[in-house]
Scaffold this motif. Structure first.
Motif, short mmCIF file in Angstrom:
data_model
loop_
_atom_site.label_atom_id
_atom_site.label_comp_id
_atom_site.label_asym_id
_atom_site.label_seq_id
_atom_site.Cartn_x
_atom_site.Cartn_y
_atom_site.Cartn_z
N ILE A 159 5.47 -27.33 -8.39
CA ILE A 159 5.63 -27.14 -9.50
C ILE A 159 4.90 -28.06 -9.80
CG2 ILE A 159 7.31 -28.39 -11.14
CD1 ILE A 159 9.37 -27.01 -9.25
N ILE A 160 4.58 -29.68 -9.00
CA ILE A 160 3.56 -30.41 -9.54
C ILE A 160 2.38 -30.41 -9.37
CG2 ILE A 160 2.62 -33.29 -8.63
CD1 ILE A 160 5.93 -33.80 -7.16
N THR A 206 0.77 -27.63 -10.51
CA THR A 206 0.48 -26.92 -11.76
C THR A 206 1.30 -27.52 -13.21
OG1 THR A 206 2.60 -25.40 -11.91
CG2 THR A 206 1.35 -24.53 -10.24
N GLU A 207 1.94 -28.76 -12.99
CA GLU A 207 2.53 -29.07 -14.67
C GLU A 207 1.79 -30.45 -14.49
OE1 GLU A 207 4.14 -27.62 -16.39
OE2 GLU A 207 4.56 -26.02 -15.48
N ASP A 208 1.07 -31.07 -13.06
CA ASP A 208 0.94 -32.45 -13.52
C ASP A 208 0.66 -33.18 -12.56
OD1 ASP A 208 0.81 -35.16 -14.45
OD2 ASP A 208 2.82 -35.69 -14.57
N LYS A 209 -0.64 -33.04 -12.30
CA LYS A 209 -1.47 -32.82 -11.00
C LYS A 209 -1.77 -34.93 -11.05
CE LYS A 209 -6.35 -32.90 -13.11
NZ LYS A 209 -7.40 -31.82 -12.81
N THR A 230 0.20 -28.63 -27.16
CA THR A 230 0.87 -28.72 -25.64
C THR A 230 1.66 -30.20 -25.72
OG1 THR A 230 -1.81 -30.55 -24.95
CG2 THR A 230 -1.31 -28.57 -23.90
N THR A 242 5.55 -35.90 -18.99
CA THR A 242 5.33 -35.75 -17.54
C THR A 242 6.34 -35.46 -16.99
OG1 THR A 242 5.60 -37.68 -16.88
CG2 THR A 242 3.33 -37.16 -17.39
N LEU A 243 6.49 -35.03 -15.68
CA LEU A 243 7.48 -34.62 -15.14
C LEU A 243 8.60 -35.71 -15.00
CD1 LEU A 243 6.22 -32.14 -12.49
CD2 LEU A 243 7.51 -31.49 -14.47
#
Length: 69
Positions: A29-30, A32-35, A63, A67-68
């Motif tokens: 998940i990290i 793909t969503e917030d490198k 967008t 962030t997560l």
């Protein structure tokens, strides 16, 4: 193919503790969503600016600036 679960409705959810979630799923998940998840403090000014510009210009691509957490 092996079914690992079935979501019957949007309300068919179960809260789990962090320890019950596979570290591989968390990493996926990290990635793909917030490198840059481990490199910032939850606020990414460039992402917020990009989202604001997209909103103001009515861009077909929208967008988020968050962030997560």
């Amino acid at each position: 193919k092996k079914m690992i679960g079935q979501l019957i409705t949007a309300e068919d959810r179960r809260l789990v503790s962090h320890k019950e979630v596979s570290p591989h799923l968390i990493d996926a998940i990290i990635s793909t969503e917030d490198k840059y998840f481990y490199e910032h403090n939850g606020i990414v000014p460039s992402a917020i600016a990009r989202a604001a510009i997209q909103q103001v210009t009515n861009s077909p691509v929208q967008t988020g600036g968050s962030t997560l957490t």
